[in-house]
Design an enzyme around this catalytic site. Structure first.
Site, mmCIF file in Angstrom:
data_model
loop_
_atom_site.group_PDB
_atom_site.id
_atom_site.type_symbol
_atom_site.label_atom_id
_atom_site.label_comp_id
_atom_site.label_asym_id
_atom_site.label_seq_id
_atom_site.Cartn_x
_atom_site.Cartn_y
_atom_site.Cartn_z
ATOM 1 N N GLY A 12 -40.109 49.657 56.491
ATOM 2 C CA GLY A 12 -41.373 48.948 56.290
ATOM 3 C C GLY A 12 -41.826 48.823 54.851
ATOM 4 O O GLY A 12 -43.024 48.744 54.588
ATOM 5 N N ASN A 14 -41.477 46.243 53.015
ATOM 6 C CA ASN A 14 -42.135 44.930 52.938
ATOM 7 C C ASN A 14 -43.524 44.988 53.571
ATOM 8 O O ASN A 14 -44.478 44.448 53.018
ATOM 9 C CB ASN A 14 -41.298 43.858 53.638
ATOM 10 C CG ASN A 14 -40.161 43.369 52.757
ATOM 11 O OD1 ASN A 14 -40.389 42.635 51.807
ATOM 12 N ND2 ASN A 14 -38.954 43.815 53.060
ATOM 13 N N LEU A 84 -36.048 44.034 64.383
ATOM 14 C CA LEU A 84 -34.650 43.836 64.766
ATOM 15 C C LEU A 84 -34.407 43.324 66.182
ATOM 16 O O LEU A 84 -33.275 43.022 66.539
ATOM 17 C CB LEU A 84 -33.855 45.133 64.545
ATOM 18 C CG LEU A 84 -33.748 45.543 63.065
ATOM 19 C CD1 LEU A 84 -32.954 46.833 62.923
ATOM 20 C CD2 LEU A 84 -33.111 44.437 62.232
ATOM 21 N N ASN A 101 -40.766 34.966 59.353
ATOM 22 C CA ASN A 101 -39.758 36.022 59.218
ATOM 23 C C ASN A 101 -39.175 35.989 57.809
ATOM 24 O O ASN A 101 -39.151 34.941 57.166
ATOM 25 C CB ASN A 101 -38.627 35.782 60.230
ATOM 26 C CG ASN A 101 -37.551 36.870 60.180
ATOM 27 O OD1 ASN A 101 -37.856 38.061 60.157
ATOM 28 N ND2 ASN A 101 -36.289 36.465 60.144
ATOM 29 N N HIS A 103 -35.609 36.845 55.785
ATOM 30 C CA HIS A 103 -34.194 37.146 55.993
ATOM 31 C C HIS A 103 -33.564 37.452 54.629
ATOM 32 O O HIS A 103 -33.793 36.718 53.673
ATOM 33 C CB HIS A 103 -33.497 35.943 56.649
ATOM 34 C CG HIS A 103 -32.095 36.249 57.052
ATOM 35 N ND1 HIS A 103 -31.792 36.984 58.177
ATOM 36 C CD2 HIS A 103 -30.916 35.960 56.457
ATOM 37 C CE1 HIS A 103 -30.472 37.123 58.259
ATOM 38 N NE2 HIS A 103 -29.922 36.504 57.228
ATOM 39 N N ASP A 144 -33.167 32.173 63.768
ATOM 40 C CA ASP A 144 -33.026 31.934 62.323
ATOM 41 C C ASP A 144 -33.104 30.461 61.951
ATOM 42 O O ASP A 144 -32.797 30.088 60.820
ATOM 43 C CB ASP A 144 -31.704 32.523 61.805
ATOM 44 C CG ASP A 144 -31.822 34.015 61.541
ATOM 45 O OD1 ASP A 144 -32.953 34.499 61.339
ATOM 46 O OD2 ASP A 144 -30.783 34.700 61.529
HETATM 47 C C1 GRF Z 1 -35.528 43.381 54.729
HETATM 48 O O1 GRF Z 1 -34.413 43.300 53.900
HETATM 49 C C2 GRF Z 1 -35.715 42.124 55.497
HETATM 50 O O2 GRF Z 1 -35.228 40.990 54.863
HETATM 51 C C3 GRF Z 1 -34.890 42.368 56.726
HETATM 52 O O3 GRF Z 1 -35.070 43.734 56.988
HETATM 53 C C4 GRF Z 1 -35.338 44.432 55.782
HETATM 54 C C5 GRF Z 1 -36.551 45.281 55.992
HETATM 55 O O4 GRF Z 1 -36.748 46.173 54.958
HETATM 56 N N1 GRF Z 1 -35.227 41.450 57.757
HETATM 57 P P1 GRF Z 1 -38.047 47.078 54.909
HETATM 58 O O5 GRF Z 1 -38.150 47.804 56.238
HETATM 59 O O6 GRF Z 1 -39.222 46.164 54.694
HETATM 60 O O7 GRF Z 1 -37.850 48.019 53.783
#
Ligand code: GRF
Length: 185
Positions: A12, A14, A84, A101, A103, A144
């Site tokens: 998490g 992000n 996921l 989303n 990616h 996607d």
């Molecule tokens: C990110 O690289 C995102 O692009 C992918 O999963 C990863 C999540 O990373 N879908 P985090 O949990 O936010 O560190």
């Protein structure tokens, strides 16, 4: 005030950047962090920001439990940040053009089933690509394939490893994802 929910399955980082970004915002608020993993670190990050959390199993999600929760909470936008599981069609239909989303590659390259996390960066390395990047896209029924709203790239050199590629990509994600979300709202 727009009400945003973040769905995440893992660390998490992000999600944290997004919570930070909207902490004192006048246009949007993160009102929920939901995860299919009861021990995902993203839940601790949410606690730190005082954002309510919700956990659910794949079975529950497929039975509509998550959708119900999002509707109960009057969520306007759903942010997928390292989530996921495949999103049930009813969920995508409930948030038309209001689900986004991120990616970790330049779609349409390295997208689709089985392309997530380090597998993406390993594939980029194995192909000998000289650049990779991030794609932020709306989510439709074909995961996607929703409309791409933003891409940014970073060079890949011969010295790069899947791990170092992952680091570069994460840095791009942290830099751009919050402001791209804000632009979409
Ligand atoms: C990110 O690289 C995102 O692009 C992918 O999963 C990863 C999540 O990373 N879908 P985090 O949990 O936010 O560190």
């Amino acid at each position: 005030m727009k009400r945003l929910a973040i769905l995440a399955s893992g660390s998490g980082s992000n999600a944290e950047k997004i919570m930070e970004h909207f902490q004192n915002s006048e246009i949007a608020e993160i009102t929920l962090v939901a995860s299919n993993k009861a021990d995902a670190f993203v839940l601790e990050r949410a606690n730190k920001f005082g954002v309510p959390t919700f956990t659910f199993s794949r079975k529950e999600m497929d039975a509509g439990v998550l959708l119900e929760k999002l509707q109960e909470e009057n969520i306007d936008w759903v942010i997928l940040a390292g989530f996921l599981l495949k999103i049930p069609v009813e969920l995508t239909r409930a948030f038309p053009d209001r689900m986004v989303n991120i990616h970790p590659a330049l779609l349409p390259k390295y997208g689709g089933k089985g392309m997530y996390g380090s597998l993406v960066h390993e594939a980029v390395k194995a192909a000998g690509d000289t650049e990779t990047g991030i794609t932020i896209h709306l989510v439709n029924e074909n995961y996607d394939e929703g409309r791409i709203v933003f891409q940014a790239s970073t060079p890949v050199t011969e010295a790069d490893t899947p791990d170092s590629i992952a680091e570069k990509v994460h840095a791009l994600e942290h830099k751009h994802f919050p402001e791209v979300i804000e632009g979409l709202l």
